[in-house]
Design an enzyme around this catalytic site. Structure first.
Site, PDB file in Angstrom:
ATOM      1  N   CYS A 180     100.483  43.106  21.746  1.00 29.89           N
ATOM      2  CA  CYS A 180     101.435  43.874  20.956  1.00 29.89           C
ATOM      3  C   CYS A 180     102.172  44.852  21.872  1.00 29.89           C
ATOM      4  O   CYS A 180     101.829  45.022  23.031  1.00 29.89           O
ATOM      5  CB  CYS A 180     100.722  44.633  19.843  1.00 29.89           C
ATOM      6  N   CYS A 189     100.222  47.646  23.497  1.00 25.83           N
ATOM      7  CA  CYS A 189      99.329  47.202  24.566  1.00 25.83           C
ATOM      8  C   CYS A 189     100.103  47.073  25.875  1.00 25.83           C
ATOM      9  O   CYS A 189      99.618  47.454  26.942  1.00 25.83           O
ATOM     10  CB  CYS A 189      98.696  45.861  24.207  1.00 25.83           C
TER      11      CYS A 189
END
Lengths: 333, 76
Positions: free
Chosen positions: B10, B13
């Site tokens: 994501c 991240c």
């Protein structure tokens, strides 16, 4: 306060009549923008602060080994309280399975968590008032509990991808955190210590900035379209197609909500304007719930851990629930 | 020092990985930064919210996008 500010801007600064189409549209735009942004910042801060007490790891520990009825209600409540971003769906799902939490309870958590979020709460609160916002929360939690119970009853465990069970079985029983040997009084004291408070407020403040950065453009576009509808859209046309009299309005709103995931913020001001033009409140709430609970990105993530049949059941049960809630609201509000 | 950024890809991240690399560079510590995207690997750390940060096999943060400044104080 926001009403006066908007009136002042339109009437005194821009020298326009509130009753004119453009003046009315501009007033709607400015009123909504200032009010929603202000409420968003305050609410996100408060909610994030509360959420910092309920990380998913703790939720898992609390749900582990509880009786089904208790666990199901707890999962719905914790779904609301826990800070859970849909990008963590996969690790969260596996973590729950590994802890032996029943599938139905896991789904209760997964449904309740996105439905009641700070953004939809602020929008509902500012548009419909606190009563409707509260009913929305309760309806959302009920939906999560009932849908989870149905999924649990259907015994769909074999429709979970087998690697999930492999990972879960392979976990040794070590816990990440060292045992917490502090007494209750010590824990309470720690919560009010300066360091912890500072950490939680920083976390909350950062959430405000991150969320506003993420949504402000959608919000402005949504409010812009809403303002246009407010000033220019013909009333009888909308009432004919989306008013309470039209039986299909709720299912259509539910289906329309699915692809609108990331634009939940932008959609609500549009709904607000539609509502002023006679669209049913239940239709609007069903729309909001469908946007949050049935999102395409979330389904794509879920597909990594469960098989298509279970996804279909999940979507079917939740969509049916949302449609029923929509009709219910239309009937009572 | 061995640093792992756990995340399934994501946006947060990716940003945590970027911040971590920046912090390591600014501090000039000899650390290996590794991005772990395999869910099986991630679950070994009992992490339920991503992104998570692992320093020398110990989970130090979960579910947060740490800033370069915070990372520097953690790594120093």
């Amino acid at each position: 306060m926001f009403n006066q500010l908007a009136t002042w801007l339109v009437v005194d600064v821009l020298n326009m009549e509130l009753s004119s189409r453009l003046g009315g549209a501009l007033h709607f735009f400015m009123y909504d923008t200032t009010k929603i942004l202000f409420l968003l910042a305050v609410m996100i801060f408060v909610i994030s602060f509360i959420r910092s007490f309920f990380p998913p790891e703790k939720v898992k520990a609390w749900l582990e080994g509880r009786r089904k009825g208790v666990a199901s209600v707890m999962a719905a409540v914790l779904g609301v309280l826990s800070p859970f971003c849909s990008c963590s769906t996969v690790p969260l799902f596996i973590g729950f399975v590994e802890a032996g939490i029943p599938l139905g309870i896991t789904f209760t958590f997964l449904i309740s968590s996105p439905i009641v979020n700070e953004i939809s709460l602020v929008l509902l609160f500012s548009i419909f008032g606190w009563k409707v916002a509260l009913i929305y929360v309760l309806a959302g939690m009920t939906l999560a509990i009932v849908a989870g119970a149905i999924i649990g009853k259907l015994k769909m465990e074999k429709h979970v991808e087998s690697y999930v069970y492999e990972i879960a079985a392979g976990q040794e029983e070590v816990h990440m955190q060292e045992g917490d040997n502090r007494t209750f009084a010590e824990k309470i004291k720690a919560v009010f210590s300066r360091d912890e408070l500072k950490e939680r407020t920083t976390y909350a403040a950062r959430n405000v900035v991150e969320t506003v950065q993420k949504i402000w453009l959608y919000l402005l576009i949504g409010i812009g379209i809403g303002a246009f509808i407010h000033g220019y859209a013909p009333q009888d046309l909308l009432v004919k197609y989306a008013g309470e009299g039209n039986f299909l309005a709720v299912p259509i709103a539910t289906i329309l909500g699915v692809p609108l995931y990331s634009n939940a913020v932008g959609s609500l001001p549009i709904v607000e304007a539609l509502l002023n033009k006679g669209v049913g409140a239940g239709t609007a709430l069903a729309f909001m719930m469908a946007i949050t609970a049935l999102s395409l990105p979330e389904m794509i993530l879920l597909r990594k851990v469960i098989k298509p049949k279970l996804i279909a059941v999940f979507v079917g049960v939740v969509a049916t629930g949302i449609i029923l809630i929509g009709y219910g609201f239309n009937a009572i509000l | 020092m061995n640093i792992k950024v756990l995340g399934t890809g994501c946006k947060k991240c990716q940003e945590l990985e970027k911040n971590t690399r920046m912090a390591v560079e600014e501090l000039q510590v000899g650390a290996v930064v590794e991005k772990v995207e395999d869910i099986k690997e991630i679950m070994k750390y009992k992490v339920m919210s991503t992104p998570a940060l692992v320093i020398d096999e110990k989970v130090v943060s979960t579910g947060k996008l740490l800033t370069v400044k915070e990372l520097k104080s953690m790594l120093a």
